[in-house]
Design a protein around this motif. Structure first.
Motif, PDB file in Angstrom:
ATOM      1  N   LEU A 121       0.805  -1.226   0.000  1.00  0.00           N
ATOM      2  CA  LEU A 121       0.000   0.000   0.000  1.00  0.00           C
ATOM      3  C   LEU A 121       0.835   1.271   0.000  1.00  0.00           C
ATOM      4  CD1 LEU A 121      -2.817  -0.992   2.541  1.00  0.00           C
ATOM      5  CD2 LEU A 121      -2.740  -1.394   0.071  1.00  0.00           C
ATOM      6  N   ASN A 122       2.109   1.167  -0.316  1.00  0.00           N
ATOM      7  CA  ASN A 122       2.974   2.342  -0.351  1.00  0.00           C
ATOM      8  C   ASN A 122       3.080   2.954  -1.747  1.00  0.00           C
ATOM      9  OD1 ASN A 122       3.602   2.373   2.378  1.00  0.00           O
ATOM     10  ND2 ASN A 122       5.355   1.008   2.135  1.00  0.00           N
ATOM     11  N   SER A 123       2.443   2.320  -2.728  1.00  0.00           N
ATOM     12  CA  SER A 123       2.423   2.856  -4.090  1.00  0.00           C
ATOM     13  C   SER A 123       0.999   2.766  -4.616  1.00  0.00           C
ATOM     14  CB  SER A 123       3.364   2.070  -5.015  1.00  0.00           C
ATOM     15  OG  SER A 123       4.709   2.188  -4.596  1.00  0.00           O
ATOM     16  N   ILE A 124       0.540   3.841  -5.234  1.00  0.00           N
ATOM     17  CA  ILE A 124      -0.792   3.881  -5.831  1.00  0.00           C
ATOM     18  C   ILE A 124      -0.670   4.477  -7.228  1.00  0.00           C
ATOM     19  CG2 ILE A 124      -3.166   4.679  -5.645  1.00  0.00           C
ATOM     20  CD1 ILE A 124      -2.733   5.082  -2.658  1.00  0.00           C
ATOM     21  N   LEU A 125      -1.163   3.740  -8.198  1.00  0.00           N
ATOM     22  CA  LEU A 125      -1.170   4.233  -9.571  1.00  0.00           C
ATOM     23  C   LEU A 125      -2.588   4.658  -9.934  1.00  0.00           C
ATOM     24  CD1 LEU A 125       0.098   4.701 -12.345  1.00  0.00           C
ATOM     25  CD2 LEU A 125      -0.324   2.276 -12.858  1.00  0.00           C
ATOM     26  N   PHE A 126      -2.737   5.926 -10.307  1.00  0.00           N
ATOM     27  CA  PHE A 126      -4.007   6.452 -10.786  1.00  0.00           C
ATOM     28  C   PHE A 126      -3.942   6.435 -12.308  1.00  0.00           C
ATOM     29  CE2 PHE A 126      -3.232   8.191  -6.612  1.00  0.00           C
ATOM     30  CZ  PHE A 126      -4.464   8.147  -5.978  1.00  0.00           C
ATOM     31  N   LEU A 127      -4.700   5.560 -12.933  1.00  0.00           N
ATOM     32  CA  LEU A 127      -4.618   5.397 -14.377  1.00  0.00           C
ATOM     33  C   LEU A 127      -5.045   6.669 -15.105  1.00  0.00           C
ATOM     34  CD1 LEU A 127      -6.049   1.781 -14.843  1.00  0.00           C
ATOM     35  CD2 LEU A 127      -3.647   2.518 -14.944  1.00  0.00           C
ATOM     36  N   PRO A 128      -4.554   6.864 -16.331  1.00  0.00           N
ATOM     37  CA  PRO A 128      -4.955   8.038 -17.116  1.00  0.00           C
ATOM     38  C   PRO A 128      -6.475   8.137 -17.255  1.00  0.00           C
ATOM     39  CG  PRO A 128      -3.077   6.961 -18.145  1.00  0.00           C
ATOM     40  CD  PRO A 128      -3.535   6.062 -17.031  1.00  0.00           C
ATOM     41  N   TYR A 129      -6.994   9.322 -17.034  1.00  0.00           N
ATOM     42  CA  TYR A 129      -8.434   9.531 -16.946  1.00  0.00           C
ATOM     43  C   TYR A 129      -9.197   9.084 -18.193  1.00  0.00           C
ATOM     44  CZ  TYR A 129     -12.891  12.005 -16.784  1.00  0.00           C
ATOM     45  OH  TYR A 129     -14.230  12.306 -16.822  1.00  0.00           O
ATOM     46  N   ASN A 130      -8.822   9.594 -19.343  1.00  0.00           N
ATOM     47  CA  ASN A 130      -9.606   9.322 -20.551  1.00  0.00           C
ATOM     48  C   ASN A 130      -9.614   7.846 -20.916  1.00  0.00           C
ATOM     49  OD1 ASN A 130     -10.600  11.926 -21.234  1.00  0.00           O
ATOM     50  ND2 ASN A 130      -8.555  12.503 -21.928  1.00  0.00           N
ATOM     51  N   PHE A 131      -8.484   7.189 -20.784  1.00  0.00           N
ATOM     52  CA  PHE A 131      -8.424   5.773 -21.135  1.00  0.00           C
ATOM     53  C   PHE A 131      -9.286   4.938 -20.194  1.00  0.00           C
ATOM     54  CE2 PHE A 131      -4.120   6.696 -23.122  1.00  0.00           C
ATOM     55  CZ  PHE A 131      -4.605   6.627 -24.411  1.00  0.00           C
ATOM     56  N   PHE A 132      -9.149   5.158 -18.877  1.00  0.00           N
ATOM     57  CA  PHE A 132      -9.917   4.338 -17.945  1.00  0.00           C
ATOM     58  C   PHE A 132     -11.401   4.663 -18.020  1.00  0.00           C
ATOM     59  CE2 PHE A 132     -11.947   3.631 -13.819  1.00  0.00           C
ATOM     60  CZ  PHE A 132     -11.867   2.251 -13.802  1.00  0.00           C
ATOM     61  N   THR A 133     -11.745   5.932 -18.105  1.00  0.00           N
ATOM     62  CA  THR A 133     -13.158   6.310 -18.161  1.00  0.00           C
ATOM     63  C   THR A 133     -13.828   5.748 -19.404  1.00  0.00           C
ATOM     64  OG1 THR A 133     -12.733   8.338 -16.912  1.00  0.00           O
ATOM     65  CG2 THR A 133     -14.774   8.248 -18.184  1.00  0.00           C
ATOM     66  N   THR A 134     -13.169   5.860 -20.544  1.00  0.00           N
ATOM     67  CA  THR A 134     -13.740   5.333 -21.782  1.00  0.00           C
ATOM     68  C   THR A 134     -13.893   3.821 -21.718  1.00  0.00           C
ATOM     69  OG1 THR A 134     -12.764   7.143 -23.059  1.00  0.00           O
ATOM     70  CG2 THR A 134     -13.448   5.190 -24.290  1.00  0.00           C
ATOM     71  N   ALA A 135     -12.880   3.133 -21.213  1.00  0.00           N
ATOM     72  CA  ALA A 135     -12.943   1.677 -21.102  1.00  0.00           C
ATOM     73  C   ALA A 135     -14.070   1.239 -20.179  1.00  0.00           C
ATOM     74  CB  ALA A 135     -11.605   1.124 -20.613  1.00  0.00           C
ATOM     75  N   SER A 136     -14.205   1.903 -19.024  1.00  0.00           N
ATOM     76  CA  SER A 136     -15.248   1.511 -18.076  1.00  0.00           C
ATOM     77  C   SER A 136     -16.636   1.823 -18.622  1.00  0.00           C
ATOM     78  CB  SER A 136     -15.023   2.185 -16.716  1.00  0.00           C
ATOM     79  OG  SER A 136     -15.014   3.591 -16.824  1.00  0.00           O
ATOM     80  N   MET A 137     -16.798   2.916 -19.345  1.00  0.00           N
ATOM     81  CA  MET A 137     -18.081   3.232 -19.953  1.00  0.00           C
ATOM     82  C   MET A 137     -18.428   2.227 -21.049  1.00  0.00           C
ATOM     83  SD  MET A 137     -17.969   7.419 -20.170  1.00  0.00           S
ATOM     84  CE  MET A 137     -19.601   7.509 -20.892  1.00  0.00           C
ATOM     85  N   SER A 138     -17.415   1.784 -21.777  1.00  0.00           N
ATOM     86  CA  SER A 138     -17.643   0.819 -22.858  1.00  0.00           C
ATOM     87  C   SER A 138     -18.045  -0.553 -22.329  1.00  0.00           C
ATOM     88  CB  SER A 138     -16.375   0.688 -23.714  1.00  0.00           C
ATOM     89  OG  SER A 138     -16.043   1.926 -24.317  1.00  0.00           O
ATOM     90  N   ALA A 139     -17.782  -0.796 -21.049  1.00  0.00           N
ATOM     91  CA  ALA A 139     -18.122  -2.089 -20.445  1.00  0.00           C
ATOM     92  C   ALA A 139     -19.602  -2.186 -20.087  1.00  0.00           C
ATOM     93  CB  ALA A 139     -17.265  -2.321 -19.209  1.00  0.00           C
ATOM     94  N   GLY A 140     -20.350  -1.091 -20.252  1.00  0.00           N
ATOM     95  CA  GLY A 140     -21.771  -1.087 -19.902  1.00  0.00           C
ATOM     96  C   GLY A 140     -22.017  -0.312 -18.623  1.00  0.00           C
ATOM     97  N   ASP A 141     -23.245   0.154 -18.447  1.00  0.00           N
ATOM     98  CA  ASP A 141     -23.547   1.054 -17.338  1.00  0.00           C
ATOM     99  C   ASP A 141     -23.334   0.409 -15.967  1.00  0.00           C
ATOM    100  OD1 ASP A 141     -24.337   3.619 -16.440  1.00  0.00           O
ATOM    101  OD2 ASP A 141     -26.335   2.877 -16.012  1.00  0.00           O
ATOM    102  N   GLU A 142     -23.726  -0.846 -15.817  1.00  0.00           N
ATOM    103  CA  GLU A 142     -23.568  -1.492 -14.516  1.00  0.00           C
ATOM    104  C   GLU A 142     -22.100  -1.647 -14.152  1.00  0.00           C
ATOM    105  OE1 GLU A 142     -24.699  -5.643 -12.175  1.00  0.00           O
ATOM    106  OE2 GLU A 142     -25.973  -4.931 -13.822  1.00  0.00           O
ATOM    107  N   GLU A 143     -21.291  -2.109 -15.115  1.00  0.00           N
ATOM    108  CA  GLU A 143     -19.866  -2.275 -14.845  1.00  0.00           C
ATOM    109  C   GLU A 143     -19.197  -0.923 -14.616  1.00  0.00           C
ATOM    110  OE1 GLU A 143     -18.240  -4.959 -14.265  1.00  0.00           O
ATOM    111  OE2 GLU A 143     -19.881  -6.331 -14.708  1.00  0.00           O
TER     112      GLU A 143
END
Length: 219
Positions: A121-143
């Motif tokens: 828990l000493n390292s946290i990677l925050f993924l790039p916003y546009n890539f993660f947001t687009t991918a999660s939206m493409s997975a469907g609303d529930e996901e």
């Protein structure tokens, strides 16, 4: 569904796009969009830009690939780990968000599905916003809701967005549930706008007053 896969220190994000769709979006030209790598050293969080380096095709989808550390996503921890691990994870994320806010680190407004934590828990990677947001939206609303939406408030400024995510983590740690669990995004946004949730002080007996006050301000 898991959009983020790991192989040792290698991180892979399933874009949910076929090669043809990925080419049309011209995302390959934006592959160096920055996320943030936060590392705890000597009691302080340090923040550095991080980006994917290349792409690969697997099972008919394009994956973004980068190198970070061995770990797992925060949403997986929150959904399956013991309560002590959940508490420690939430504490680490809240601390990193608070530290980033103070020095204006460019932390994205993303949910726990886009946050990767090292085993210690000493390292946290925050993924790039546009890539993660687009991918999660493409997975469907529930996901999208499970990985991203239930953790974020898309309205307001950067400070209120971070406070909202912190408050969600506090609420989940103490109550064992999320304040805005609706998986339909339109309905959840209405619930957030109307503060339609069961406040923490009514949900958890003897919850610390300062945490109850914090969540109520954030929501």
């Amino acid at each position: 569904m898991n959009l983020v896969d790991f192989d040792g220190n290698e991180v892979y994000l399933n874009t949910q796009m076929t090669p043809d769709v990925f080419a049309k979006t011209r995302f390959a030209e934006k592959i160096h969009e920055k996320g943030v790598l936060a590392e705890l050293k000597n009691g302080r969080w340090n923040y550095e830009p991080w980006s994917f380096t290349d792409t690969l095709e697997k099972d008919g989808y394009i994956y973004l690939h980068g190198t970070a550390f061995s770990g797992t996503t925060a949403d997986r921890i929150l959904s399956s780990a013991c309560e002590e691990k959940i508490h420690d994870t939430a504490k680490a994320i809240c601390s990193a968000l608070e530290g980033g806010l103070k020095i204006k680190a460019p932390l994205s407004n993303i949910g726990c599905g886009g946050m990767i934590l090292s085993d210690d828990l000493n390292s946290i990677l925050f993924l790039p916003y546009n890539f993660f947001t687009t991918a999660s939206m493409s997975a469907g609303d529930e996901e999208f809701s499970l990985m991203n939406g239930i953790y974020i408030n898309q309205n307001g400024n950067r400070e209120t967005a971070i406070a909202f995510t912190q408050a969600v983590l506090v609420y989940r740690t103490l109550a064992g549930t999320f304040p805005f669990e609706e998986k339909n995004t339109k309905q959840r946004l209405l619930d957030i706008a109307d503060s339609n949730y069961k406040v923490l002080r009514w949900t958890v007996a003897n919850a610390p007053k300062r945490l109850c006050d914090f969540t109520e301000r954030a929501f």
